[in-house]
Write an enzyme that holds these catalytic residues in place. Structure first.
Site, mmCIF file in Angstrom:
data_model
loop_
_atom_site.group_PDB
_atom_site.id
_atom_site.type_symbol
_atom_site.label_atom_id
_atom_site.label_comp_id
_atom_site.label_asym_id
_atom_site.label_seq_id
_atom_site.Cartn_x
_atom_site.Cartn_y
_atom_site.Cartn_z
ATOM 1 N N SER A 20 0.839 -1.200 0.000
ATOM 2 C CA SER A 20 0.000 0.000 0.000
ATOM 3 C C SER A 20 0.873 1.249 0.000
ATOM 4 C CB SER A 20 -0.937 -0.003 1.211
ATOM 5 O OG SER A 20 -0.206 -0.158 2.412
ATOM 6 N N ASN A 107 -2.263 -2.211 13.311
ATOM 7 C CA ASN A 107 -3.725 -2.063 13.272
ATOM 8 C C ASN A 107 -4.200 -0.796 13.988
ATOM 9 O OD1 ASN A 107 -3.488 -4.477 12.028
ATOM 10 N ND2 ASN A 107 -4.494 -5.700 13.615
ATOM 11 N N THR A 152 -40.098 24.513 -11.848
ATOM 12 C CA THR A 152 -40.315 23.141 -11.369
ATOM 13 C C THR A 152 -40.478 22.329 -12.648
ATOM 14 O OG1 THR A 152 -42.713 23.373 -11.288
ATOM 15 C CG2 THR A 152 -41.518 23.879 -9.259
ATOM 16 N N HIS A 153 -40.006 21.090 -12.627
ATOM 17 C CA HIS A 153 -40.026 20.240 -13.825
ATOM 18 C C HIS A 153 -39.302 20.905 -15.003
ATOM 19 C CE1 HIS A 153 -43.231 18.095 -11.645
ATOM 20 N NE2 HIS A 153 -43.687 19.309 -11.373
ATOM 21 N N SER A 274 -13.929 24.187 -28.579
ATOM 22 C CA SER A 274 -14.049 22.909 -29.256
ATOM 23 C C SER A 274 -12.936 22.814 -30.284
ATOM 24 C CB SER A 274 -15.411 22.826 -29.944
ATOM 25 O OG SER A 274 -15.354 21.930 -31.034
ATOM 26 N N LYS A 280 -17.681 27.520 -30.220
ATOM 27 C CA LYS A 280 -18.090 26.941 -28.943
ATOM 28 C C LYS A 280 -17.368 27.503 -27.730
ATOM 29 C CE LYS A 280 -20.353 23.688 -28.247
ATOM 30 N NZ LYS A 280 -20.727 22.353 -28.678
ATOM 31 N N ASN A 282 -17.552 25.988 -23.947
ATOM 32 C CA ASN A 282 -18.203 24.897 -23.218
ATOM 33 C C ASN A 282 -18.015 24.980 -21.700
ATOM 34 O OD1 ASN A 282 -19.028 23.728 -25.662
ATOM 35 N ND2 ASN A 282 -17.091 22.611 -25.868
ATOM 36 N N GLU A 287 -19.539 20.331 -16.171
ATOM 37 C CA GLU A 287 -19.785 18.954 -16.625
ATOM 38 C C GLU A 287 -18.886 17.957 -15.895
ATOM 39 O OE1 GLU A 287 -19.886 18.826 -21.072
ATOM 40 O OE2 GLU A 287 -20.049 20.979 -20.793
ATOM 41 N N TYR A 314 -9.615 -6.534 12.912
ATOM 42 C CA TYR A 314 -8.917 -6.076 11.715
ATOM 43 C C TYR A 314 -8.839 -7.207 10.697
ATOM 44 C CZ TYR A 314 -5.545 -4.300 8.414
ATOM 45 O OH TYR A 314 -4.941 -3.903 7.243
ATOM 46 N N GLN A 319 -7.435 -2.436 4.248
ATOM 47 C CA GLN A 319 -6.438 -1.632 3.534
ATOM 48 C C GLN A 319 -7.061 -0.950 2.309
ATOM 49 O OE1 GLN A 319 -2.297 -2.990 3.282
ATOM 50 N NE2 GLN A 319 -2.532 -3.059 1.064
ATOM 51 N N LYS A 322 -8.265 3.113 1.823
ATOM 52 C CA LYS A 322 -7.500 4.346 1.598
ATOM 53 C C LYS A 322 -7.643 4.965 0.219
ATOM 54 C CE LYS A 322 -4.488 2.905 5.039
ATOM 55 N NZ LYS A 322 -5.349 1.687 4.986
HETATM 56 N N1 ARG Z 1 -1.308 -1.248 5.392
HETATM 57 C C1 ARG Z 1 -2.234 -1.777 6.341
HETATM 58 C C2 ARG Z 1 -3.598 -1.131 6.148
HETATM 59 O O1 ARG Z 1 -3.671 -0.149 5.535
HETATM 60 C C3 ARG Z 1 -1.772 -1.505 7.725
HETATM 61 C C4 ARG Z 1 -2.275 -2.469 8.746
HETATM 62 C C5 ARG Z 1 -1.694 -3.802 8.483
HETATM 63 N N2 ARG Z 1 -2.004 -4.738 9.504
HETATM 64 C C6 ARG Z 1 -1.855 -6.051 9.336
HETATM 65 N N3 ARG Z 1 -2.182 -6.776 10.314
HETATM 66 N N4 ARG Z 1 -1.408 -6.556 8.229
HETATM 67 O O2 ARG Z 1 -4.605 -1.637 6.604
#
Ligand code: ARG
Length: 459
Positions: A20, A107, A152-153, A274, A280, A282, A287, A314, A319, A322
């Site tokens: 990650s 965690n 409206t509408h 355009s 044009k 735009n 949009e 956990y 993961q 994110k």
């Molecule tokens: N990169 C992990 C996450 O975003 C961190 C936690 C990892 N924990 C584990 N027990 N592998 O969730």
């Protein structure tokens, strides 16, 4: 990090699949801040000496500088930001670095980092929402008298002030701010000390960490603390709602900027041409914003779906929280920035709004109200006005071009003063109940927002 138990290296494919660091590197500042606070708690618990604590803090600050000057080499083999920083620290300062992970797991560490990140970004979004409100307000202030048909509408309904229409969006954005503020209370709870799932046998004072990091509360259940992502889901919902509000405004702007409406002129800086059609101009910003709102909703769905089947506590699935989170934060900040700038620079074409607002049929309801004030039951008045409208369309003459005789053919309740109703200015002035768009009300609302926005406290 777990070499003790394993005899073979992690497969390259698994490393690529599970890393990650390519995106969670963005949490580095929060990870470092959190580790410095954790080191203080470890020192308090007698696990680190004061010198070790200082060495750790210094080492972490150096790493921060290296990351910020692009000197830091992130390693995919170290999976995530937590292990990258910890490993670099140990390389840098030796033994003391290896003590930092005492009484902590990734965690609770990732929970802490994400909460710090969401807390900071909530503030950033809140400020941008206020800026956006100010931009709409300034447009309203520049055109306090512009009248438009309210729809409206997407069919012309009744006359309103353009400012009233803009103020509607200011109300929506204020609710968005309320939601962000409210969610912030649940973000601002400190999870570190929950360990992997069951805390630690090493007695550390979690309040030290909370205080150092400016948290007002600490989590009360270690299992919940490491698996809770509700606060992210809430933030993603709040962002989706902001996106939906901007998307609705986008739709208005797109319609207003069309040749058919022509109510608004966007600046050259906020439109595109355009490659084929030279004439044009735009409204791409609007949009794109309408389009991106779908993506924001998608990110919310991604997270909700990720969480829904997870057993306690956990699980690595988490993961996956994110990327949607980062994406929604990035996109909404950009959308608010660009919209704020675009609305500030937009011009309302009052000639066009006035022409549209002069449509006599916009006052059909006012005429029905006139009949009501002359003792005709509303349902009858409504029917009378329906027939009168059909007559006026057939005759190709607006209401004010009809004679009193003609009016009276539809209802004896019509009198000479009926023509006074047939004026947009009078019609607007009459709408004075709270929340209605009489010019006095609208100007009071403008003043109310000016005061409110200039005195609002940040998070
Ligand atoms: N990169 C992990 C996450 O975003 C961190 C936690 C990892 N924990 C584990 N027990 N592998 O969730």
């Amino acid at each position: 990090m777990w070499k003790g138990r394993f005899q073979t290296e992690t497969s390259n494919l698994v490393q690529r699949y599970g890393e990650s660091i390519s995106y969670d590197w963005r949490l580095y500042a929060y990870d470092i801040e959190g580790s410095i606070a954790h080191a203080a708690a470890l020192q308090d618990a007698g696990i680190l000496t004061k010198t070790e604590e200082r060495t750790i803090a210094r080492g972490l600050r150096e790493i921060k500088k290296e990351i910020e000057s692009n000197e830091f080499r992130f390693k995919t083999s170290l999976e995530d930001i937590h292990m990258n920083i910890e490993s670099a620290l140990t390389e840098k300062i030796g033994a003391a670095g290896a003590k930092l992970h005492t009484a902590r797991s990734r965690n609770d560490q990732v929970a802490l980092d994400t909460r710090l990140y969401c807390r900071a970004e909530s503030k950033a979004i809140l400020n941008r929402l206020s800026a956006m409100q100010n931009s709409l307000l300034s447009l309203a202030v520049k055109h306090p008298e512009a009248v438009v048909p309210g729809y409206t509408h997407l069919q012309r309904g009744q006359p309103v002030l353009f400012a009233h229409h803009l103020l509607a969006y200011i109300e929506m954005l204020e609710r968005d701010k309320d939601r962000i503020r409210d969610g912030h209370r649940r973000i601002n709870v400190m999870p570190l000390g929950s360990g992997a799932l069951a805390g630690s046998t090493i007695p550390i004072n979690r309040n030290i960490v909370a205080e150092k990091l400016g948290f007002t509360a600490i989590t009360q259940n270690s299992m919940d603390a490491v698996s809770d992502r509700d606060y992210i889901a809430e933030l993603l919902f709040d962002i989706s709602m902001i996106g939906i509000h901007l998307s609705r405004l986008s739709e208005d702007v797109i319609v207003w900027a069309s040749a058919e409406f022509g109510f608004i002129e966007l600046s050259d800086a906020h439109t595109t041409g355009s490659s084929l059609m030279p004439q044009k101009k735009n409204p791409d910003v609007a949009e794109l914003t309408r389009g991106k709102s779908g993506r924001l909703i998608g990110n919310l769905m991604t997270l909700l779906t990720t969480i829904k089947g997870l057993p306690m506590t956990y699980n690595r699935d988490l993961q996956e929280d994110k990327e949607p989170l980062f994406d929604s934060i990035d996109q909404i900040k950009l959308a608010l920035d660009v919209f704020t700038e675009m609305m500030q620079a937009a011009k309302i074409r009052e000639d066009r709004t006035l022409a549209a607002a002069s449509d006599p049929f916009l006052l059909a309801t006012d005429l029905a109200d006139y009949l009501v004030l002359h003792k005709v039951p509303f349902r009858d008045a409504h029917e009378i006005m329906g027939k009168l409208t059909a007559y006026s369309i057939k005759e190709q003459r607006g209401f004010s071009e009809l004679s009193l005789d003609e009016f009276q053919q539809f209802s004896a309740a019509f009198e000479g003063d009926v023509y006074r109703v047939l004026d947009v200015t009078t019609a607007l002035k009459a709408r004075k109940a709270v929340g209605a768009p009489s010019p006095t009300n609208v100007s009071r609302q403008i003043t109310r927002w000016q005061k409110r926005l200039s005195t609002q406290k940040p998070l």
